[in-house]
Write a protein that holds these residues in place. Structure first.
Motif, PDB file in Angstrom:
ATOM      1  N   MET A 267       0.869  -1.170   0.000  1.00  0.00           N
ATOM      2  CA  MET A 267       0.000   0.000   0.000  1.00  0.00           C
ATOM      3  C   MET A 267       0.911   1.227   0.000  1.00  0.00           C
ATOM      4  O   MET A 267       1.488   1.592   1.020  1.00  0.00           O
ATOM      5  N   GLY A 268       1.055   1.851  -1.160  1.00  0.00           N
ATOM      6  CA  GLY A 268       2.037   2.917  -1.309  1.00  0.00           C
ATOM      7  C   GLY A 268       1.502   4.317  -1.098  1.00  0.00           C
ATOM      8  O   GLY A 268       2.264   5.229  -0.766  1.00  0.00           O
ATOM      9  N   ILE A 269       0.196   4.514  -1.288  1.00  0.00           N
ATOM     10  CA  ILE A 269      -0.388   5.861  -1.188  1.00  0.00           C
ATOM     11  C   ILE A 269      -1.762   5.779  -0.516  1.00  0.00           C
ATOM     12  O   ILE A 269      -2.564   4.893  -0.837  1.00  0.00           O
ATOM     13  N   VAL A 270      -2.008   6.693   0.417  1.00  0.00           N
ATOM     14  CA  VAL A 270      -3.345   6.884   0.981  1.00  0.00           C
ATOM     15  C   VAL A 270      -3.612   8.384   1.029  1.00  0.00           C
ATOM     16  O   VAL A 270      -2.831   9.140   1.609  1.00  0.00           O
ATOM     17  N   ASP A 271      -4.713   8.798   0.417  1.00  0.00           N
ATOM     18  CA  ASP A 271      -5.076  10.221   0.389  1.00  0.00           C
ATOM     19  C   ASP A 271      -6.565  10.326   0.713  1.00  0.00           C
ATOM     20  O   ASP A 271      -7.416   9.904  -0.073  1.00  0.00           O
TER      21      ASP A 271
ATOM     22  N   VAL B 166      -6.631   5.015  -2.376  1.00  0.00           N
ATOM     23  CA  VAL B 166      -5.614   4.086  -1.887  1.00  0.00           C
ATOM     24  C   VAL B 166      -4.878   3.501  -3.086  1.00  0.00           C
ATOM     25  O   VAL B 166      -5.495   2.895  -3.974  1.00  0.00           O
ATOM     26  N   GLY B 167      -3.558   3.676  -3.119  1.00  0.00           N
ATOM     27  CA  GLY B 167      -2.738   3.137  -4.201  1.00  0.00           C
ATOM     28  C   GLY B 167      -2.074   1.839  -3.780  1.00  0.00           C
ATOM     29  O   GLY B 167      -1.415   1.785  -2.740  1.00  0.00           O
ATOM     30  N   VAL B 168      -2.243   0.797  -4.584  1.00  0.00           N
ATOM     31  CA  VAL B 168      -1.759  -0.538  -4.245  1.00  0.00           C
ATOM     32  C   VAL B 168      -0.851  -1.069  -5.349  1.00  0.00           C
ATOM     33  O   VAL B 168      -1.206  -1.008  -6.537  1.00  0.00           O
ATOM     34  N   ASN B 169       0.309  -1.574  -4.955  1.00  0.00           N
ATOM     35  CA  ASN B 169       1.286  -2.167  -5.873  1.00  0.00           C
ATOM     36  C   ASN B 169       1.356  -3.667  -5.581  1.00  0.00           C
ATOM     37  O   ASN B 169       1.772  -4.072  -4.505  1.00  0.00           O
TER      38      ASN B 169
END
Length: 457
Positions: free
Chosen positions: A322-326, A335-338
């Protein structure tokens, strides 16, 4: 030629040529004048100017990429590296873009990923040229500019230039990387109810890139006094952070440890830890539902929360970062997921898992990027040749490996990742205090020189 005896003579030149490149803060930035920002363009021009000064043929492909070439023939052998870097982040003991040598270690953002290895590959070409070697195939050091983000630069390059018959990228580890996991970058978007009463999560921000474990997270809350609870949470989990009261709200900051997104277990995900604290303090139910769902599905870096903790014998376990949460109350949570999945697994299984995750909390999922897995049989003659060269120089008996990272080998029709790190090298890519060992790079110059000679004969 005895490459291991010739390469050490290039140590001072290696440092001399690498330092100015490391001083360029080549992080992507939006620009009306340059495809990926002024600094990345500066790094590309710098490398091409080196090539011209040393007598190589050089080409700039409209600022999207470039190459440095020598040799003749119908076929091309490609060496693919990249000049862009991830943001430096916090926690450095030195200035990220002011390279420093301490002992045998050279510290700077990009020293390992990928400027240091790129210059090692360049000097391998120069060593051969200095010795009078003329390749029977054209050897190109292809310089990418957008590897850490969207790969648009290398895509543009191969729309304009021919595809090498074989190639390698010095952007991983030795011996030879014959398999790379598939990679899916996605964003999950949730509608966040506007809560004006107490226990509301007004905002949450963490992360800069999907392929980095976020090392800091910040949340603003409308809530009663939670200072003692937050400090107790930090102490219990041996974390650092701070809390500030601002009128009728609290601003919480929590610090973790960054790591490459392919190895989330090596980092401390600040966003995940701060969300776990928020779960403990009983947020408003409308906000708690979303927070709890994110924690439930994304806590395990092996993907068990998404019910996709797959693995195979070729490339190992799936990883999830989970690289980004805004989050903005009354608006959206993004939520950005890789996800990096094993090479034998059907990517559609991952996509469906992500869709179920978003649907459960009444969200939507979008695929931002998808790089298919790379898998070349270990028995491929070029792989076996590269392996033999490495084993002889390193006095090793290694076999081809797989990785979770995504390298430019995927941009080739046939190619692999090949170094420049050794099995005992520190792996500090995307981390604070990123560094390389100079002895490793000198050994890599020797290996690359022999590999180029072999592949281009």
């Amino acid at each position: 030629m005895e490459y291991s005896k010739l390469a050490p003579a290039y140590k001072e030149e290696y440092i001399e040529k690498l330092f100015p490149l490391l001083r360029i803060p080549s992080v992507f930035e939006a620009s009306d004048h340059f495809p990926y920002g002024k600094s990345i363009d500066e790094a590309l021009h710098y490398m091409l100017s080196l090539g011209k000064e040393d007598g190589f043929l050089c080409s700039n492909i409209e600022g999207h990429a470039g190459h440095i070439e020598f040799g003749a023939g119908e076929e091309v052998i490609g060496l693919l590296g990249h000049l862009d870097v991830v943001p430096p982040g916090d926690g450095w003991s030195t200035e990220p873009f002011q390279p420093v040598i301490e002992g045998d270690c050279l510290y700077a953002r990009g020293a390992q990923d990928d400027k240091g290895p790129v210059v090692a590959a360049y000097l391998a070409m120069k060593l051969l040229k200095d010795q009078g070697f003329v390749p029977k195939k054209r050897v190109r050091l292809i310089l990418g500019t957008d590897e850490e983000r969207d790969w648009k630069g290398i895509e543009h390059y191969f729309k304009k230039e021919e595809m090498p018959v074989f190639g390698f990228t010095p952007d991983a580890v030795f011996p030879v990387i014959h398999a790379e996991k598939g990679l899916i970058d996605s964003y999950i978007n949730f509608d966040v109810p506007d809560v004006t009463s107490s226990n509301a999560l007004l905002s949450f921000s963490s992360g800069e890139r999907l392929n980095m474990v976020p090392d800091a997270a910040e949340a603003r809350l409308k809530i009663n006094d939670i200072e003692e609870l937050f400090q107790a949470f930090l102490n219990l989990h041996q974390l650092k952070g701070n809390i500030q009261k601002q009128e009728n709200t609290f601003l919480l900051t929590l610090y973790g440890k960054t790591a490459h997104g392919s190895k989330p277990e090596n980092g401390v995900n600040a966003a995940l830890h701060l969300l776990k604290f928020l779960k403990e303090i009983q947020l408003h139910p409308d906000h708690a539902e979303i927070v709890n769902h994110i924690i439930e599905c994304l806590s395990d870096p092996a993907g068990s929360g998404l019910n996709c903790n797959f693995q195979d014998e070729v490339s190992g376990n799936l990883t999830c970062n989970m690289g980004i949460v805004d989050w903005k109350s009354g608006e959206k949570c993004r939520v950005g997921v890789n996800v990096r999945y094993p090479v034998t697994i059907d990517s559609e299984l991952i996509v469906q898992s992500l869709k179920r995750f978003s649907k459960k909390a009444h969200g939507t999922m979008e695929i931002y990027d998808h790089l298919k897995a790379l898998h070349i049989k270990k028995e491929h003659p070029h792989i076996q040749a590269l392996l033999e060269i490495y084993n002889r120089h390193a006095e090793d008996t290694a076999i081809p490996h797989s990785i979770g990272g995504a390298t430019y080998a995927r941009a080739l029709e046939t190619g692999v990742a090949y170094g420049a790190l050794f099995k005992d090298s520190p792996d500090t890519a995307h981390q604070a205090n990123e560094h390389i060992q100079l002895k490793d790079m000198i050994k890599a110059i020797a290996i690359y020189a022999e590999a180029i000679q072999h592949l281009s004969r």
